[in-house]
Design a protein around this motif. Structure first.
Motif, short mmCIF file in Angstrom:
data_model
loop_
_atom_site.label_atom_id
_atom_site.label_comp_id
_atom_site.label_asym_id
_atom_site.label_seq_id
_atom_site.Cartn_x
_atom_site.Cartn_y
_atom_site.Cartn_z
N GLN A 149 0.84 -1.25 0.04
CA GLN A 149 0.10 -0.13 0.06
C GLN A 149 0.85 1.25 0.10
OE1 GLN A 149 -2.69 -0.50 3.26
NE2 GLN A 149 -4.09 -1.65 2.37
N ALA A 150 1.91 1.23 0.77
CA ALA A 150 2.76 2.43 0.78
C ALA A 150 3.38 2.63 -0.71
CB ALA A 150 3.96 2.10 1.69
N MET A 151 3.94 1.57 -1.31
CA MET A 151 4.43 1.87 -2.81
C MET A 151 3.44 2.25 -3.43
SD MET A 151 6.84 1.71 -4.63
CE MET A 151 8.32 0.90 -3.71
N ALA A 152 2.06 1.80 -3.42
CA ALA A 152 1.24 2.26 -4.39
C ALA A 152 0.86 3.71 -4.18
CB ALA A 152 -0.06 1.42 -4.27
N MET A 153 0.75 4.03 -3.01
CA MET A 153 0.41 5.44 -2.63
C MET A 153 1.77 6.48 -3.11
SD MET A 153 -0.81 5.26 1.39
CE MET A 153 -0.32 6.75 1.76
N MET A 154 2.82 5.86 -3.11
CA MET A 154 3.76 6.95 -3.65
C MET A 154 3.94 6.71 -5.35
SD MET A 154 7.22 5.98 -1.32
CE MET A 154 7.04 4.33 -1.23
N LEU A 155 3.27 5.81 -5.79
CA LEU A 155 3.19 5.64 -7.36
C LEU A 155 2.23 6.66 -7.69
CD1 LEU A 155 4.22 2.09 -8.06
CD2 LEU A 155 5.57 4.04 -8.45
N ASP A 156 1.22 6.39 -7.08
CA ASP A 156 -0.16 7.34 -7.27
C ASP A 156 0.17 8.66 -7.18
OD1 ASP A 156 -1.81 5.18 -7.76
OD2 ASP A 156 -2.56 4.85 -5.93
N PHE A 157 0.99 9.19 -6.13
CA PHE A 157 1.23 10.62 -6.02
C PHE A 157 1.99 11.08 -7.08
CE2 PHE A 157 4.69 13.69 -4.88
CZ PHE A 157 3.78 14.70 -4.02
N PHE A 158 2.98 10.07 -7.44
CA PHE A 158 3.92 10.73 -8.59
C PHE A 158 3.19 10.79 -9.80
CE2 PHE A 158 7.68 9.23 -6.02
CZ PHE A 158 7.96 10.26 -5.87
N GLU A 159 2.09 10.03 -10.15
CA GLU A 159 1.31 10.08 -11.37
C GLU A 159 0.47 11.26 -11.52
OE1 GLU A 159 -0.23 6.32 -11.51
OE2 GLU A 159 1.61 5.20 -12.47
N ARG A 160 -0.38 11.28 -10.19
CA ARG A 160 -1.32 12.32 -10.15
C ARG A 160 -0.50 13.77 -10.23
NH1 ARG A 160 -3.23 10.69 -5.35
NH2 ARG A 160 -1.94 11.75 -4.28
N ASN A 161 0.44 13.95 -9.84
CA ASN A 161 1.00 15.25 -9.78
C ASN A 161 2.14 15.40 -10.95
OD1 ASN A 161 -0.23 16.52 -7.26
ND2 ASN A 161 1.03 14.97 -6.27
N HIS A 162 2.05 14.22 -11.80
CA HIS A 162 2.98 14.37 -13.05
C HIS A 162 4.34 14.96 -12.68
CE1 HIS A 162 -0.76 13.87 -15.36
NE2 HIS A 162 -1.47 15.09 -14.61
N CYS A 163 4.92 14.45 -11.67
CA CYS A 163 6.46 14.62 -11.28
C CYS A 163 7.13 13.30 -11.08
CB CYS A 163 6.16 15.45 -10.18
SG CYS A 163 5.60 14.66 -8.56
N THR A 164 8.46 13.79 -11.11
CA THR A 164 9.26 12.40 -10.98
C THR A 164 10.27 13.12 -9.77
OG1 THR A 164 10.97 13.23 -12.49
CG2 THR A 164 9.40 11.92 -13.47
N PRO A 165 10.76 11.96 -9.20
CA PRO A 165 11.84 12.33 -8.12
C PRO A 165 13.23 13.20 -8.39
CG PRO A 165 11.36 9.97 -8.01
CD PRO A 165 10.81 10.40 -9.21
N ASP A 166 13.45 12.95 -9.66
CA ASP A 166 14.79 13.70 -10.25
C ASP A 166 14.32 15.21 -10.67
OD1 ASP A 166 13.56 12.77 -12.15
OD2 ASP A 166 15.31 12.55 -13.41
N GLU A 167 13.04 15.44 -10.65
CA GLU A 167 12.66 16.87 -10.96
C GLU A 167 12.90 17.84 -10.01
OE1 GLU A 167 8.27 18.60 -12.26
OE2 GLU A 167 8.66 16.22 -12.79
N ASP A 168 13.29 19.08 -10.62
CA ASP A 168 13.53 20.37 -9.60
C ASP A 168 11.82 20.83 -9.19
OD1 ASP A 168 14.78 22.43 -8.34
OD2 ASP A 168 15.10 23.66 -10.15
N TYR A 169 11.66 21.07 -7.88
CA TYR A 169 10.47 21.42 -7.49
C TYR A 169 10.47 23.06 -7.25
CZ TYR A 169 9.31 16.43 -7.64
OH TYR A 169 8.94 15.23 -7.88
N GLY A 170 11.34 23.57 -7.30
CA GLY A 170 11.61 25.00 -7.17
C GLY A 170 10.56 25.90 -7.85
N PRO A 171 10.56 25.72 -9.21
CA PRO A 171 9.62 26.61 -9.89
C PRO A 171 8.06 25.85 -10.11
CG PRO A 171 11.64 26.18 -10.93
CD PRO A 171 11.75 25.16 -9.97
N HIS A 172 8.11 24.67 -9.96
CA HIS A 172 6.88 23.92 -9.74
C HIS A 172 6.05 24.65 -8.52
CE1 HIS A 172 3.71 20.94 -10.41
NE2 HIS A 172 3.83 20.72 -9.18
N LEU A 173 6.98 24.54 -7.31
CA LEU A 173 6.26 24.71 -6.11
C LEU A 173 5.85 26.40 -6.18
CD1 LEU A 173 8.00 22.81 -3.45
CD2 LEU A 173 5.81 22.36 -4.44
#
Length: 128
Positions: free
Chosen positions: A30-54
């Motif tokens: 469930q933890a892995m599914a929640m993390m994958l859903d978060f990344f898919e829902r927000n159209h982001c990847t872990p290596d993305e720079d979130y400064g401008p996005h935020l």
């Protein structure tokens, strides 16, 4: 029943995931599914720079707050203030009727008129 599969991780990464998983979900799946859903829902990847996005997200939220403030000011201007003004005008125009005084006969000894107010009926004994 769901089938399971094995994925190989380095030991320290697996331990880190297990510790984190305990805090966010009852099972690792469930933890892995929640993390994958978060990344898919927000159209982001872990290596993305979130400064401008935020910053974009913050600007969007601030614009929505500004629009809410404008809506509330409009409601206040068009509804609340006129209603308050009408109620104030009604209360100012209404003056409670003054009660008539009962006058007793002239007292020959005091040579003055003695006046009494009408008795108000109430449950309070202090107002007599």
């Amino acid at each position: 029943m769901d089938s399971f599969t094995a994925i190989r991780f380095k030991k320290d990464t697996a331990q880190k995931f297990k510790q984190y998983s305990k805090h966010i979900a009852p099972t690792h799946t469930q933890a892995m599914a929640m993390m994958l859903d978060f990344f898919e829902r927000n159209h982001c990847t872990p290596d993305e720079d979130y400064g401008p996005h935020l910053i974009r997200l913050e600007r969007r939220v601030l614009k929505r707050i500004d629009s809410l403030i404008a809506i509330i000011k409009n409601i206040e201007k068009t509804q609340t203030k006129p209603t308050h003004a009408m109620l104030a005008a009604l209360f100012q125009a209404y003056e409670p009727p003054k009660q008539k005084l009962m006058i007793e006969k002239n007292d020959p000894y005091l040579n003055t008129e003695v006046r009494f107010r009408e008795k108000k009926y109430s449950n309070d004994k202090d107002e007599n």
